[in-house]
Enzyme design. Structure first.
Site, PDB file in Angstrom:
ATOM      1  N   ARG A 284       0.737  -0.938   0.020  1.00 50.01           N
ATOM      2  CA  ARG A 284       0.504  -0.096  -0.352  1.00 50.01           C
ATOM      3  C   ARG A 284       0.908   1.204   0.017  1.00 50.01           C
ATOM      4  O   ARG A 284       1.916   1.490   0.357  1.00 50.01           O
ATOM      5  CB  ARG A 284      -0.179  -0.336   1.011  1.00 50.01           C
ATOM      6  CG  ARG A 284      -2.384  -0.551   1.437  1.00 50.01           C
ATOM      7  CD  ARG A 284      -3.195  -0.678   0.198  1.00 50.01           C
ATOM      8  NE  ARG A 284      -3.947  -1.433   0.253  1.00 50.01           N
ATOM      9  CZ  ARG A 284      -4.314  -2.508  -0.760  1.00 50.01           C
ATOM     10  NH1 ARG A 284      -3.511  -2.704  -1.839  1.00 50.01           N
ATOM     11  NH2 ARG A 284      -5.980  -3.196  -0.462  1.00 50.01           N
TER      12      ARG A 284
ATOM     13  N   HIS B  20      -0.765   0.173  -9.988  1.00 50.74           N
ATOM     14  CA  HIS B  20      -1.140  -0.541  -8.795  1.00 50.74           C
ATOM     15  C   HIS B  20      -1.782  -1.712  -9.735  1.00 50.74           C
ATOM     16  O   HIS B  20      -2.619  -2.118  -9.759  1.00 50.74           O
ATOM     17  CB  HIS B  20      -2.354   0.241  -8.079  1.00 50.74           C
ATOM     18  CG  HIS B  20      -3.139  -1.185  -6.791  1.00 50.74           C
ATOM     19  ND1 HIS B  20      -3.261  -0.190  -5.972  1.00 50.74           N
ATOM     20  CD2 HIS B  20      -3.068  -2.311  -6.201  1.00 50.74           C
ATOM     21  CE1 HIS B  20      -3.469  -1.392  -4.681  1.00 50.74           C
ATOM     22  NE2 HIS B  20      -3.459  -2.346  -5.133  1.00 50.74           N
TER      23      HIS B  20
END
Ligand code: GLV
Length: 310
Positions: A225, A273
């Site tokens: 993250r 991502h």
């Protein structure tokens, strides 16, 4: 059973509604925006729900995260306490993460950024790097994705270490546990891969203090993250030359704004991502299976521990 689905894009949500309806033909699948009586909703299937989205459903049996992480669900300050959260992790997700980690570790190991620069300069930069067993790679976080990635790196031949909050044992991987063993884990770790869950304890863990404990010229790969990383600390560590390269797949703000320094930084590789995105077909099947098991038994193996945060 009634399932309400929410993903940040309405067209994506509609796509998932059709998919899940096909997989659970006897259930009532609806987009969250179309729910007329919130009391009838049994399950919420979500990615990045908005504040208060889930609290509306007073009879909710479980929440399903369309992905491995549950931090995006826990981020809702109005989230009702005690409703089980089911993660979606499957073989595909693990396989994809293994591929991404192997690719980027090998890329740093073989100094590909330098080789590409040499090619651009028509420079026959013929260097010999150490063989994998003489390269130490550390994986932070030894859950499904971290453990699988550590295993694949060990199979390639790297000298692999892993660090996690609770003790883990993985063939071919030297493991370290908890804060007391973090420094020992970092000492000599030439390529660091972050696959920790995002919790209050791990937020900002990739910071100046940690970078200083890595050997000079270390490479950092973050595929967990964005909030694990203190962006300015990484930039400073790259600027000073202590950290040599970074590969970042996750960011504080996604999509990464065009004005962000990371995009143009010569020592940073940005990917959007994609290290391990669940593909909808596989994800849908996994979610349908988990919902059926949960509905029949009141639990399923992918129920996360909300108190732990993963
Ligand atoms: C992706 O980031 C996931 O949590 O699956």
């Amino acid at each position: 059973m009634t399932v309400a689905i929410y993903l940040p894009s309405q067209s994506n949500t509609d796509w998932w509604v059709t998919l899940m309806q096909g997989l659970l033909p006897d259930w009532d699948i609806t987009s969250m925006a179309s729910v007329t009586d919130p009391a009838t909703v049994d399950y919420a299937v979500v990615w990045q729900p908005r504040t208060g989205d889930i609290a509306k459903f007073e009879n909710l049996k479980a929440i399903v995260s369309v992905g491995a992480g549950i931090d995006h669900v826990l981020a809702d300050p109005e989230l009702p306490q005690g409703v089980p959260i089911i993660r979606t992790v499957g073989k595909d997700l693990t396989q994809r993460m293994q591929e991404y980690v192997a690719l980027h570790v090998l890329r740093h190991h073989r100094d590909m950024p330098r080789q590409l620069q040499a090619q651009a300069e028509k420079d026959w930069h013929s260097i010999v790097v150490p063989v994998a067993p003489r390269r130490t790679v550390g994986v932070m976080g030894l859950g499904n994705l971290g453990a699988a990635s550590a295993r694949v790196l060990a199979q390639i031949g790297f000298s692999v270490r892993g660090w996690s909050k609770s003790p883990k044992s993985i063939d071919g991987v030297e493991t370290f546990t908890g804060d007391s063993e973090l420094d020992e884990f970092l000492d000599g770790c030439e390529i660091l891969v972050n696959l920790l869950p995002l919790t209050p304890a791990t937020r900002g863990i990739l910071n100046a203090e940690l970078f200083a404990k890595l050997p000079k010229d270390a490479c950092v790969i973050n595929c967990a993250r964005g909030q694990h990383l203190v962006d300015d600390d990484l930039l400073a560590a790259l600027e000073s030359g202590h950290v040599k390269q970074a590969t970042l797949d996750v960011f504080h703000q996604e999509p990464l704004p065009p004005s962000h320094t990371f995009w143009d930084h010569p020592a940073i590789t940005v990917t959007p991502h994609i290290s391990s995105r669940i593909d909808a077909e596989t994800g849908g099947r996994l979610i349908a299976e988990n919902l059926k098991i949960f509905d029949a038994t009141g639990t399923c193996p992918d129920v996360a521990d909300a108190a732990r945060g993963y």
